[in-house]
Design a protein around this motif. Structure first.
Motif, PDB file in Angstrom:
ATOM      1  N   VAL A 120       0.824  -1.161  -0.028  1.00  0.00           N
ATOM      2  CA  VAL A 120       0.161  -0.061  -0.215  1.00  0.00           C
ATOM      3  C   VAL A 120       0.913   1.290   0.050  1.00  0.00           C
ATOM      4  N   PHE A 121       2.004   1.014   0.771  1.00  0.00           N
ATOM      5  CA  PHE A 121       2.802   2.301   0.830  1.00  0.00           C
ATOM      6  C   PHE A 121       3.540   2.470  -0.420  1.00  0.00           C
ATOM      7  N   ASN A 122       3.926   1.501  -1.207  1.00  0.00           N
ATOM      8  CA  ASN A 122       4.582   1.639  -2.429  1.00  0.00           C
ATOM      9  C   ASN A 122       3.750   1.874  -3.388  1.00  0.00           C
ATOM     10  N   THR A 123       2.370   1.531  -3.383  1.00  0.00           N
ATOM     11  CA  THR A 123       1.398   2.113  -4.408  1.00  0.00           C
ATOM     12  C   THR A 123       1.076   3.790  -4.358  1.00  0.00           C
ATOM     13  N   PHE A 124       0.980   4.057  -2.895  1.00  0.00           N
ATOM     14  CA  PHE A 124       0.984   5.692  -2.604  1.00  0.00           C
ATOM     15  C   PHE A 124       2.051   6.277  -3.072  1.00  0.00           C
ATOM     16  N   SER A 125       3.375   5.574  -3.219  1.00  0.00           N
ATOM     17  CA  SER A 125       4.562   6.503  -3.528  1.00  0.00           C
ATOM     18  C   SER A 125       4.383   7.035  -5.148  1.00  0.00           C
ATOM     19  N   PHE A 126       3.547   6.141  -5.902  1.00  0.00           N
ATOM     20  CA  PHE A 126       3.533   6.516  -7.139  1.00  0.00           C
ATOM     21  C   PHE A 126       2.400   7.621  -7.179  1.00  0.00           C
ATOM     22  N   ILE A 127       1.176   7.585  -6.454  1.00  0.00           N
ATOM     23  CA  ILE A 127       0.439   8.463  -6.464  1.00  0.00           C
ATOM     24  C   ILE A 127       0.909   9.933  -5.938  1.00  0.00           C
ATOM     25  N   VAL A 128       1.502   9.908  -4.973  1.00  0.00           N
ATOM     26  CA  VAL A 128       2.048  11.106  -4.119  1.00  0.00           C
ATOM     27  C   VAL A 128       3.149  11.816  -4.930  1.00  0.00           C
ATOM     28  N   ALA A 129       3.929  11.103  -5.590  1.00  0.00           N
ATOM     29  CA  ALA A 129       4.775  11.749  -6.554  1.00  0.00           C
ATOM     30  C   ALA A 129       4.355  12.640  -7.616  1.00  0.00           C
ATOM     31  N   GLY A 139       0.584  21.627 -20.907  1.00  0.00           N
ATOM     32  CA  GLY A 139       0.098  20.370 -20.154  1.00  0.00           C
ATOM     33  C   GLY A 139       0.739  19.216 -20.750  1.00  0.00           C
ATOM     34  N   VAL A 140       1.414  19.094 -22.162  1.00  0.00           N
ATOM     35  CA  VAL A 140       2.063  18.083 -22.430  1.00  0.00           C
ATOM     36  C   VAL A 140       3.431  18.034 -21.892  1.00  0.00           C
ATOM     37  N   LYS A 141       4.112  19.057 -21.460  1.00  0.00           N
ATOM     38  CA  LYS A 141       5.368  19.090 -20.539  1.00  0.00           C
ATOM     39  C   LYS A 141       4.988  18.382 -19.191  1.00  0.00           C
ATOM     40  N   TYR A 142       3.849  18.591 -18.659  1.00  0.00           N
ATOM     41  CA  TYR A 142       3.648  18.101 -17.318  1.00  0.00           C
ATOM     42  C   TYR A 142       3.229  16.617 -17.355  1.00  0.00           C
ATOM     43  N   PHE A 143       2.677  16.278 -18.485  1.00  0.00           N
ATOM     44  CA  PHE A 143       2.247  14.654 -18.831  1.00  0.00           C
ATOM     45  C   PHE A 143       3.509  13.658 -18.994  1.00  0.00           C
ATOM     46  N   LEU A 144       4.334  14.403 -19.590  1.00  0.00           N
ATOM     47  CA  LEU A 144       5.586  13.731 -20.060  1.00  0.00           C
ATOM     48  C   LEU A 144       6.327  13.580 -18.527  1.00  0.00           C
ATOM     49  N   THR A 145       6.184  14.592 -17.557  1.00  0.00           N
ATOM     50  CA  THR A 145       6.990  14.510 -16.468  1.00  0.00           C
ATOM     51  C   THR A 145       6.170  13.630 -15.359  1.00  0.00           C
ATOM     52  N   ILE A 146       4.820  13.396 -15.585  1.00  0.00           N
ATOM     53  CA  ILE A 146       4.374  12.409 -14.742  1.00  0.00           C
ATOM     54  C   ILE A 146       4.771  11.018 -14.920  1.00  0.00           C
ATOM     55  N   VAL A 147       4.767  10.871 -16.411  1.00  0.00           N
ATOM     56  CA  VAL A 147       5.114   9.547 -16.846  1.00  0.00           C
ATOM     57  C   VAL A 147       6.553   9.296 -16.328  1.00  0.00           C
ATOM     58  N   ASP A 148       7.433  10.264 -16.459  1.00  0.00           N
ATOM     59  CA  ASP A 148       9.019  10.056 -16.078  1.00  0.00           C
ATOM     60  C   ASP A 148       8.975   9.758 -14.586  1.00  0.00           C
ATOM     61  N   VAL A 149       7.916  10.691 -13.673  1.00  0.00           N
ATOM     62  CA  VAL A 149       8.272  10.242 -12.256  1.00  0.00           C
ATOM     63  C   VAL A 149       7.685   8.925 -11.777  1.00  0.00           C
ATOM     64  N   ILE A 150       6.789   8.516 -12.504  1.00  0.00           N
ATOM     65  CA  ILE A 150       6.339   7.113 -12.228  1.00  0.00           C
ATOM     66  C   ILE A 150       7.082   6.092 -12.706  1.00  0.00           C
ATOM     67  N   MET A 151       7.856   6.307 -13.912  1.00  0.00           N
ATOM     68  CA  MET A 151       8.757   5.084 -14.332  1.00  0.00           C
ATOM     69  C   MET A 151       9.877   5.298 -13.287  1.00  0.00           C
ATOM     70  N   ARG A 152      10.606   6.441 -12.911  1.00  0.00           N
ATOM     71  CA  ARG A 152      11.608   6.465 -11.786  1.00  0.00           C
ATOM     72  C   ARG A 152      11.321   5.997 -10.669  1.00  0.00           C
ATOM     73  N   THR A 153      10.163   6.085  -9.998  1.00  0.00           N
ATOM     74  CA  THR A 153       9.697   5.582  -8.726  1.00  0.00           C
ATOM     75  C   THR A 153       9.630   4.072  -9.134  1.00  0.00           C
ATOM     76  N   ALA A 154       8.893   3.512 -10.161  1.00  0.00           N
ATOM     77  CA  ALA A 154       8.778   2.061 -10.338  1.00  0.00           C
ATOM     78  C   ALA A 154      10.158   1.265 -10.563  1.00  0.00           C
ATOM     79  N   TYR A 155      11.148   2.182 -11.039  1.00  0.00           N
ATOM     80  CA  TYR A 155      12.442   1.513 -10.939  1.00  0.00           C
ATOM     81  C   TYR A 155      13.186   1.737  -9.741  1.00  0.00           C
ATOM     82  N   SER A 156      12.840   2.514  -8.980  1.00  0.00           N
ATOM     83  CA  SER A 156      13.571   2.478  -7.446  1.00  0.00           C
ATOM     84  C   SER A 156      13.093   1.460  -6.735  1.00  0.00           C
ATOM     85  N   HIS A 157      11.735   1.041  -6.925  1.00  0.00           N
ATOM     86  CA  HIS A 157      11.202  -0.287  -6.293  1.00  0.00           C
ATOM     87  C   HIS A 157      11.364  -1.625  -6.665  1.00  0.00           C
TER      88      HIS A 157
END
Length: 793
Positions: free
Chosen positions: A602-611, A638-656
């Motif tokens: 649950v904590f790891n899932t919320f790490s994606f959401i919070v980021a 808006g495209v800039k922030y969408f790309l950043t969201i994908v970037d943050v999610i991918m980096r968070t997934a890789y860290s876990h």
């Protein structure tokens, strides 16, 4: 302080291009002075110039008399003419220099040509702004008529008294104030009296003999009363009685404006539900209308004051520069030139002064319950003073912060705490708790630095952010709060260095383990405190902006809202720390100083959401602005922030999950996002990299005089943008723990954001300067049918 510096300091920042260029004219006088010194003076022979020899035989082709009053033209150095160009509606002024044949006369001729250009520029700008405020006065007059009728309808719904008597009484009050103000009208300005009767004619501006202007010059003019006033006092009521509309007829042509944006109104608008514009005569609506009109009058009054200051400063500047010219050249040109200035529109017009008087009368009568002191305190708030106790307290807390930091380092080194077996345990559990305060402290220090440089380079950040006058925080106040929080956080960290457990329970001391939580709760309590302590207005402003960011896109997006959302995108690690607080203390891990949060799904899932929350909020703001403003640039943003969201999610997934596929995806999206964001920062947000600008690869206007600062900022922004790649490439530093590296990278992003803030607001300020935008538009509560009809046609 020399007048040149004082002149610049008193300018309205957004109007600075419209002021007289005092520095340039002064430089021309210096050139004339050097020319005079280079050539030795020759014996003076009295000779007439060609112009003065035939002055009696020639007249201006525009049939305008020279404004110079001297009858002996031979002793004059200049002649000033008012010239009306073909098709022009207003006069411009030209100066004829009669001594051009003398040594250095060419430069003096150039000086007067540039002086005329500067004066005509000032005259044109002032005339245009006066026309604008006259239109606004007319609109406010209609609003006040509607307010009076609305107020009568609410307070007397049964019509228990005679309306005609009531309106006659209001008209008599108007006549009384009119008679008192009429005495102050100069002879040269009588023709403009009718144009100034906008607010005066409304029942809202009635006041029995109460004057408001506090300027000494205006007070002097009001002291003279003669017999004409009494005649006017008798004659005007009948005129106004006929001009006054019926008391409630105004409401038949009025609808309510939906000026307050709420989530409910946004949802209705998206569903094309028709808005409720019918008038509802309730005290709640009356209070809202009064508040909106009160704000509109305050904003209008500030505009009038600045416009009056603009005219006064420019007239004073021309007086100073002409005296300086006379001193250098030993001529007598100041008197004829200033006669022209005084007789011009900017010198003789008193529309602004009279409007100021009428606004004061109206505001005091209608919004301050006829309490002059209370009303003037609102219209003319006292400037915020720099208090010595703020500086002293800030310095004291800064010293305490430095001392506690040194103490913390020495204790860690002396006890070899980081060499013990509990180092990993401390860094994994306690360090993330206190790093939250470090991130907030660093961001506040960067913000205080920005405030200092914004003020130094005259960036009008209070207007851009919409701070209420007198409530904005200076850099000392921000540093005071930040150092106060730092002292508490470091003191608590010192108590947590005790690594010993209770031998019986195998638990750590609960009090010291709960200190970080107590500090967070203390900050939240202070932030939400309703009492007028610790800068309540600033706290409320901050909370409103945070709420708008959370509720995006349900609220109309303003600059403070998306600016704060941008700040939150640089505080992702601090938001993750808050998530860790909830898990660490909620699960009771603090008792053993051993967390199981990072192994919890649950904590790891919320790490994606919070980021992704800050970037998601910013994306929704861009979508709302895209639909409202129809600006495609908001879509690209808006495209800039969408790309950043994908970037943050991918980096968070890789860290876990250290999977190769996640690493490749995280690397690709990190690079694409960093390149896109860097381009947007430099070109769009900062307005730089303009190849054909006057400052190559920068922009035409720069507030910082050193171009190297801009190039250094661009290089730093690029480097710090790519610092996040460390989380993908896994750079390992032997002497640093993983949590320390995460904190360093997060701190670098906060520093980058601090640099970005300065240049982003500088560019916004220059855009306002280019459009002479010194005031925000204030929504009015009523919409008149005739205005709506004209707008549609």
């Amino acid at each position: 302080m020399k007048f040149g510096k004082e002149f610049v300091a008193q300018m309205v920042p957004e109007w600075q291009e419209a002021y007289m260029n005092y520095g340039y004219l002064k430089s021309l006088i210096k050139i004339i002075q050097h020319s005079k010194h280079r050539h030795k003076p020759h014996p003076h022979h009295h000779r007439l110039s060609l112009y003065s020899a035939f002055a009696g035989l020639t007249r201006s082709r525009h049939h305008q008399e020279p404004t110079s009053p001297s009858s002996d033209i031979e002793n004059q150095a200049i002649l000033v003419h008012a010239v009306r160009s073909d098709g022009g509606s207003h006069e411009s002024y030209e100066t004829t220099f009669l001594m051009a044949a003398e040594e250095g006369g060419v430069m003096e001729l150039e000086y007067f040509r540039r002086a005329d250009d500067e004066f005509n520029k000032v005259e044109k700008f002032f005339r245009g702004k006066v026309a604008e405020v006259m239109k606004e006065a007319s609109a406010l007059n209609k609003q006040m008529d509607a307010l009076i009728a609305f107020r009568i309808k609410v307070e007397n719904p049964q019509r228990l008294f005679d309306w005609s008597c009531e309106m006659t009484r209001l008209a008599s009050d108007v006549a009384a104030s009119t008679a008192q103000l009429a005495a102050s009208i100069p002879r040269g300005a009588k023709a403009s009296r009718r144009a100034m009767e906008f607010i005066e004619e409304g029942g809202s501006s009635s006041s029995q003999g109460e004057n408001s202007s506090e300027d000494d010059k205006d007070e002097k003019r009001r002291e003279d009363h003669n017999i004409d006033n009494q005649k006017l006092n008798v004659e005007k009521p009948n005129r106004y009685r006929g001009a006054m509309p019926a008391p409630l007829e105004v409401l038949n042509r009025v609808t309510m404006n939906q000026t307050v944006e709420t989530p409910r109104s946004t949802i209705k608008g998206s569903l094309n539900v028709p808005q409720q514009t019918e008038l509802k005569f309730t005290r709640e609506n009356l209070k809202k209308v009064e508040q909106q009109l009160r704000g509109a009058f305050i904003e209008f009054y500030q505009k009038l004051r600045l416009l009056k200051s603009y005219g006064f400063l420019n007239i004073l500047a021309f007086s100073k520069i002409m005296k300086k010219y006379d001193k250098v050249t030993s001529r007598n040109t100041s008197k004829p030139y200033m006669n022209m200035v005084d007789n011009s529109y900017v010198g003789s017009s008193d529309e602004v002064t009279k409007l100021i008087e009428r606004v004061e009368i109206t505001f005091i009568k209608q919004f301050s319950n006829s309490n002059r002191r209370k009303g003037m305190a609102v219209l003319r708030p006292k400037p915020k003073k720099e208090r010595h106790r703020i500086t002293f307290s800030m310095g004291c807390l800064a010293g305490c912060t430095a001392a506690l930091t040194v103490t913390l380092i020495l204790i860690v080194r002396a006890r070899h705490i980081m060499d013990h077996s509990g180092t990993t345990q401390y860094m994994e559990n306690i360090f993330p708790l206190y790093s939250l305060f470090a991130f907030v402290f660093l961001h506040m220090v960067m913000y205080s630095r920005n405030i200092y440089f914004w003020r130094r380079y005259r960036v009008n950040y209070t207007f851009i952010f919409g701070f209420k006058q007198g409530t904005e925080l200076g850099y000392r106040e921000v540093l005071l709060v930040s150092f106060g929080m730092a002292v508490l956080a470091i003191a608590a960290a010192l108590s947590n260095l005790d690594m010993e457990m209770d031998p019986q329970t195998q638990d750590y001391k609960a009090l010291t383990e709960l200190l970080p939580l107590f500090l967070v709760l203390l900050v939240v309590v202070i932030l939400l405190c309703p009492f007028n302590i610790v800068y309540r207005s600033s706290r409320y402003f901050f909370l409103v902006c945070v709420f708008h960011c959370i509720c995006a896109p349900l609220y109309k997006v303003t600059l403070p809202d998306f600016f704060l959302a941008d700040q939150l995108t640089s505080q992702v690690q601090a938001i993750r720390s808050l998530e860790f607080y909830i898990c660490y203390y909620g699960r009771g891990d603090y008792k053993h100083r051993n967390t199981t949060c990072r192994s919890n799904d649950v904590f790891n899932t919320f790490s994606f959401i919070v980021a992704s929350i800050p970037y998601w909020s910013r994306l929704l703001q861009c979508i709302r602005r895209l639909f409202e403003e129809k600006d495609p640039q908001q879509g690209y943003n808006g495209v800039k922030y969408f790309l950043t969201i994908v970037d943050v999610i991918m980096r968070t997934a890789y860290s876990h999950n250290k999977d190769v596929n996640f690493k490749i995806l995280a690397g690709i999206f990190s690079i694409v996002s960093a390149v896109y964001c860097t381009y947007w920062d430099l070109v769009v947000d900062w307005g730089l990299l303009q190849r054909n600008s006057r400052n190559r690869w920068l922009r035409d206007k720069l507030l910082v005089p050193y171009k190297s600062v801009y190039f250094a900022a661009m290089v730093l922004n690029v480097l710090l943008r790519f610092a996040w790649l460390q989380t993908v490439l896994n750079f390992n530093v032997a002497f640093m723990h993983r949590q320390s590296m995460i904190a360093v990278v997060a701190s670098l992003e906060i520093i980058r954001r601090g640099i970005w803030n300065f240049f982003r607001l500088e560019n916004e300020h220059l855009n306002n300067v280019g459009k002479y935008r010194a005031f925000k538009s204030v929504p009015l509560p009523f919409n008149h049918d005739e205005d709506h009809h004209q707008h549609n046609h």
